[in-house]
Design an enzyme around this catalytic site. Structure first.
Site, short mmCIF file in Angstrom:
data_model
loop_
_atom_site.label_atom_id
_atom_site.label_comp_id
_atom_site.label_asym_id
_atom_site.label_seq_id
_atom_site.Cartn_x
_atom_site.Cartn_y
_atom_site.Cartn_z
N HIS A 1 -2.35 -3.33 -2.01
CA HIS A 1 -0.92 -3.04 -1.88
C HIS A 1 -0.71 -1.56 -1.55
CE1 HIS A 1 3.43 -3.45 -2.94
NE2 HIS A 1 3.26 -2.15 -3.17
N GLU A 2 -1.36 -0.67 -2.31
CA GLU A 2 -1.22 0.77 -2.07
C GLU A 2 -1.88 1.17 -0.75
OE1 GLU A 2 0.93 2.38 -3.74
OE2 GLU A 2 1.12 0.81 -5.25
N GLN B 1 5.05 7.11 0.16
CA GLN B 1 6.22 6.76 -0.65
C GLN B 1 6.95 7.99 -1.18
OE1 GLN B 1 3.85 3.73 -3.05
NE2 GLN B 1 5.91 2.85 -3.02
N CYS C 1 7.64 -3.52 -5.17
CA CYS C 1 7.29 -2.20 -4.67
C CYS C 1 8.42 -1.22 -4.96
CB CYS C 1 7.04 -2.29 -3.16
SG CYS C 1 6.55 -0.75 -2.40
N LEU C 2 8.07 -0.01 -5.34
CA LEU C 2 9.08 1.02 -5.59
C LEU C 2 9.88 1.33 -4.34
CD1 LEU C 2 6.89 3.44 -7.74
CD2 LEU C 2 8.61 1.83 -8.56
N GLY D 1 1.30 2.04 -9.26
CA GLY D 1 0.63 2.68 -8.15
C GLY D 1 1.65 3.41 -7.30
N HIS E 1 0.26 1.00 2.29
CA HIS E 1 1.15 2.15 2.50
C HIS E 1 0.50 3.22 3.37
CE1 HIS E 1 4.58 1.02 0.08
NE2 HIS E 1 3.81 0.77 -0.97
#
Length: 183
Positions: A140-141, A50, A98-99, A45, A144
């Site tokens: 989670h996304e 991000q 997470c990225l 995702g 953001h």
């Protein structure tokens, strides 16, 4: 085009994102760039903050995890202007990464079930009830676009224990296979 991933410490990750409409300039290319960036980083995702854009846009392709989590079979979506309208009562803990927080994984407690409304890439309104890991990935996304990170859901003790790692990430002192952008 593969874009750099903005990492912990960059202010763009802490701002609540703005809604967009079908006239948002370059949206089709942006979505394509987000897919490319997500696949290049081995993510499942990616939310627009991000990659430095404070807009309510996220892409998810969690199908690689379908063997372990059957609810993720063909779970590939573009979500524009998402709003979680309902959270279920039951919660569970699962490990998340997470990225934007490379090298950090922590147990996060989240509701097992959510109801979400969003527009797809054709700006058609969609309402879905998601359960299990599908609900977790979307939450989670969604964090953001709300200006939150998964570490906001862990205890202050755990945050203190990873403070050194967080500081290193914010300074770009992290070994990743993708380009990053620090504050």
């Amino acid at each position: 085009m593969i874009l750099p991933v903005y990492v912990y410490g960059h202010p763009v990750l802490r701002k609540e994102s703005e809604e967009i409409d079908e006239d948002y300039e370059g949206l089709e290319k942006l979505i394509d760039d987000m897919w490319q960036t997500m696949y290049h980083t081995d993510g499942i995702g990616l939310a627009a903050p991000q990659i430095g854009k404070n807009i309510r846009l996220m892409v998810i392709d969690a199908t690689p995890m379908a063997e372990e989590f059957p609810e993720l079979e063909n779970f590939k979506k573009v979500l524009i202007n998402p709003i979680i309208t309902e959270f279920g009562d039951d919660s569970c803990n699962e490990s998340e990464g997470c990225l934007s927080l490379p090298g950090i994984r922590e147990e996060v407690k989240r509701p097992k079930k959510i109801t979400i409304e969003y527009e797809n890439e054709n700006f058609e309104l969609v309402e879905e009830v998601l359960e299990g890991f599908a609900a977790r990935v979307v939450q989670h996304e969604y964090d953001h676009v709300e200006g939150k990170l998964f570490v906001d859901h862990i205890s202050s003790l755990k945050k203190r224990l990873i403070k050194g790692k967080l500081n290193a990430i914010s300074k770009g002192k992290v070994d990743v296979s993708y380009r990053i952008k620090t504050a």
